[in-house]
Design a protein around this motif. Structure first.
Motif, PDB file in Angstrom:
ATOM      1  N   ASP A   1     -13.233   2.256  -0.145  1.00  0.00           N
ATOM      2  CA  ASP A   1     -13.603   0.808   0.697  1.00  0.00           C
ATOM      3  C   ASP A   1     -13.162   1.110   2.022  1.00  0.00           C
ATOM      4  N   ARG A   2     -12.344   1.917   2.539  1.00  0.00           N
ATOM      5  CA  ARG A   2     -11.980   2.204   3.636  1.00  0.00           C
ATOM      6  C   ARG A   2     -12.024   3.632   4.072  1.00  0.00           C
TER       7      ARG A   2
ATOM      8  N   SER B   1      -8.697   4.167   0.327  1.00  0.00           N
ATOM      9  CA  SER B   1      -8.846   4.505   1.618  1.00  0.00           C
ATOM     10  C   SER B   1      -8.811   6.131   1.428  1.00  0.00           C
TER      11      SER B   1
ATOM     12  N   SER C   1       0.677  -1.218  -0.062  1.00  0.00           N
ATOM     13  CA  SER C   1       0.107   0.066  -0.169  1.00  0.00           C
ATOM     14  C   SER C   1       0.854   1.414  -0.087  1.00  0.00           C
TER      15      SER C   1
ATOM     16  N   ARG D   1      -3.550  -1.617  -2.715  1.00  0.00           N
ATOM     17  CA  ARG D   1      -4.273  -0.427  -1.792  1.00  0.00           C
ATOM     18  C   ARG D   1      -3.755   0.745  -1.788  1.00  0.00           C
TER      19      ARG D   1
ATOM     20  N   GLU E   1      -7.840  -2.726  -5.214  1.00  0.00           N
ATOM     21  CA  GLU E   1      -8.907  -3.649  -4.432  1.00  0.00           C
ATOM     22  C   GLU E   1      -9.202  -2.962  -3.118  1.00  0.00           C
ATOM     23  N   SER E   2      -8.497  -1.980  -2.742  1.00  0.00           N
ATOM     24  CA  SER E   2      -8.774  -1.253  -1.266  1.00  0.00           C
ATOM     25  C   SER E   2      -8.435   0.269  -1.651  1.00  0.00           C
TER      26      SER E   2
ATOM     27  N   SER F   1     -14.765   0.625   7.592  1.00  0.00           N
ATOM     28  CA  SER F   1     -14.511  -0.184   6.311  1.00  0.00           C
ATOM     29  C   SER F   1     -15.930  -0.781   5.531  1.00  0.00           C
TER      30      SER F   1
ATOM     31  N   ASP G   1     -14.139  -5.234   2.239  1.00  0.00           N
ATOM     32  CA  ASP G   1     -12.522  -4.897   2.608  1.00  0.00           C
ATOM     33  C   ASP G   1     -12.231  -5.910   3.364  1.00  0.00           C
ATOM     34  N   SER G   2     -10.588  -6.013   3.270  1.00  0.00           N
ATOM     35  CA  SER G   2      -9.903  -7.100   3.859  1.00  0.00           C
ATOM     36  C   SER G   2      -9.809  -6.613   5.360  1.00  0.00           C
TER      37      SER G   2
END
Length: 454
Positions: free
Chosen positions: A236-237, A208, A144, A167, A205-206, A293, A297-298
């Motif tokens: 996502d976050r 924030s 990330s 991310r 995929e994520s 989140s 999301d993971s």
């Protein structure tokens, strides 16, 4: 929302507990680079093949100063600093490779700052390819980076994506023009929307967004407006941070406005509670402290699986026993010890060019530290913790005595061998963790060390 009485009672200076012991309570006298290396080698042998390691790379340069920021940064518009700094990072990485007994397996990697997107895509690629060339990559990697909406380009996003980054977090803070001017962070909504859509299009995929409450001139309407704009993009976050006003630590960078321009403790808590209510209506779930989140999301999945972790990078969806910090001011953690790099770029360069780890302070954890660290980590991540054989009540009655205060205020559920933070106690998670902080108990701070907890 907690009552004003509770807010007034618990709105005291306190740590954010990205570590225990917290940095002001490190025992620097009994620390040395030799001890750091020895504990790192032990921890690496224990954990590398099982789970890999984490890397945090601090990229300190910014083109302009944001007056809310408490990070270690260097303000410059001269981009010829990039390669000099990158070459020093690679020298430091090689110093660690010389210490470790086998090729490290990188599971987590985070580029922080400063402004990582200050660096060109080509130079970031050069840095990362050189790091990866001497390591293995974990099959469940999580890479990330922090991107500035004003200067993160398609090329940044695509280059890092090609290297395994899935991310990205964008610093938004607030969309109100008066607030942006006060914190010297001028960025229109269209810039945030553009980079968010680009990241999604490329395949991240994520995504924030970092929002901050408690900033100068913020009021309820401004926070509601910022969250409503955020809803348009559905990141996502969301990190919904409390502004840490610590000008006695960071000096001129946080003195771009007056103390009276900041919301009061009661107003600040209202901003958070109303923001939390809106985020939950939008489908976000509160994770630990300050984080939200979506279910997809993971971070949410790691909370359900009780795999969520917290370290100097904040909350992560997986954990490694070893985290190596590269770059000026970075902090490393091998579970048994912490080590921090020199804080000025010139000193950092001097050390690595002399083939020495640029570590200048740290802490070797005692058995008691490790015991307390585990409980604080459980509370920060899972909102609960357990102990066996009444060990806390027998050996640390002062902790139980301090917890009884929260029990009386109906903020926690306390039994002989466990503690659960109730829903209305989440606002005071930092205070509850402070009940376990034996080092702070034994040496109460006489000067300002921490931001306010509310």
């Amino acid at each position: 929302m907690p009552s004003n009485t509770l807010i007034q009672k618990y709105n005291v200076p306190g740590p954010r507990y990205t570590s225990y012991p917290t940095v002001p309570y490190w025992d620097e006298k009994n620390f040395s680079s030799e001890k750091w290396i020895k504990t790192l080698q032990q921890s690496f042998i224990e954990s590398n093949r099982r789970e890999g390691i984490s890397l945090y790379i601090h990229l300190p340069f910014c083109e302009s100063l944001c007056t809310f920021c408490a990070c270690n940064k260097r303000i410059t518009k001269q981009h010829n600093v990039e390669l000099i700094y990158i070459d020093s990072l690679l020298k430091e990485w090689q110093l660690y490779l010389n210490i470790l007994s086998e090729k490290p397996i990188i599971k987590e990697l985070h580029l922080g700052g400063g402004t990582p997107s200050f660096f060109s895509p080509e130079n970031l690629t050069y840095l990362l390819k050189n790091i990866f060339s001497k390591a293995a990559i974990h099959p469940n990697k999580e890479f990330s980076f922090e991107g500035h909406p004003n200067n993160t380009t398609r090329e940044h996003l695509q280059s890092l994506y090609n290297l395994g980054f899935k991310r990205v977090s964008f610093g938004v803070q607030d969309y109100d023009s008066k607030v942006q001017q006060a914190i010297h962070r001028i960025q229109p909504l269209k810039n945030v929307k553009k980079v968010t859509e680009l990241a999604r299009e490329i395949g991240y995929e994520s995504i924030s967004h970092d929002l901050v409450f408690g900033l100068p001139f913020q009021d309820l309407n401004k926070v509601i407006h910022t969250i409503s704009m955020t809803e348009l993009m559905q990141p996502d976050r969301i990190a919904f941070y409390s502004y840490a006003h610590v000008p006695w630590i960071k000096g001129v960078g946080q003195r771009g406005f007056k103390d009276e321009d900041l919301p009061s403790g009661e107003v600040k808590r209202e901003l958070y509670e109303r923001g939390k209510e809106l985020l939950e209506k939008m489908g976000y779930f509160e994770i630990g402290m300050d984080h939200f989140s979506l279910k997809s999301d993971s971070l949410y999945q790691s909370m359900l699986n009780r795999k969520i972790h917290r370290n100097f990078m904040g909350y992560t969806s997986s954990s490694t026993q070893v985290m190596i910090g590269l770059g000026v001011s970075s902090i490393s953690d091998n579970w048994y010890a912490f080590a921090q790099n020199l804080k000025t770029i010139e000193e950092y360069y001097q050390k690595v060019n002399n083939h020495e780890l640029p570590v200048f302070r740290g802490h070797i954890l005692s058995e008691e530290d490790l015991f307390i660290r585990r409980h604080i980590l459980n509370l920060m991540c899972l909102l609960e913790t357990q102990w066996e054989n009444e060990i806390i009540e027998k050996n640390y009655p002062e902790i139980i005595e301090r917890l009884r205060v929260f029990e009386a205020d109906n903020l926690i559920k306390l039994s002989d061998n466990s503690l659960i933070i109730k829903e209305n106690g989440r606002s005071f998670i930092r205070n509850i963790c402070m009940a376990f902080d034996l080092r702070m108990m034994k040496n109460a701070p006489q000067t300002k060390l921490f931001s306010m907890t509310v």
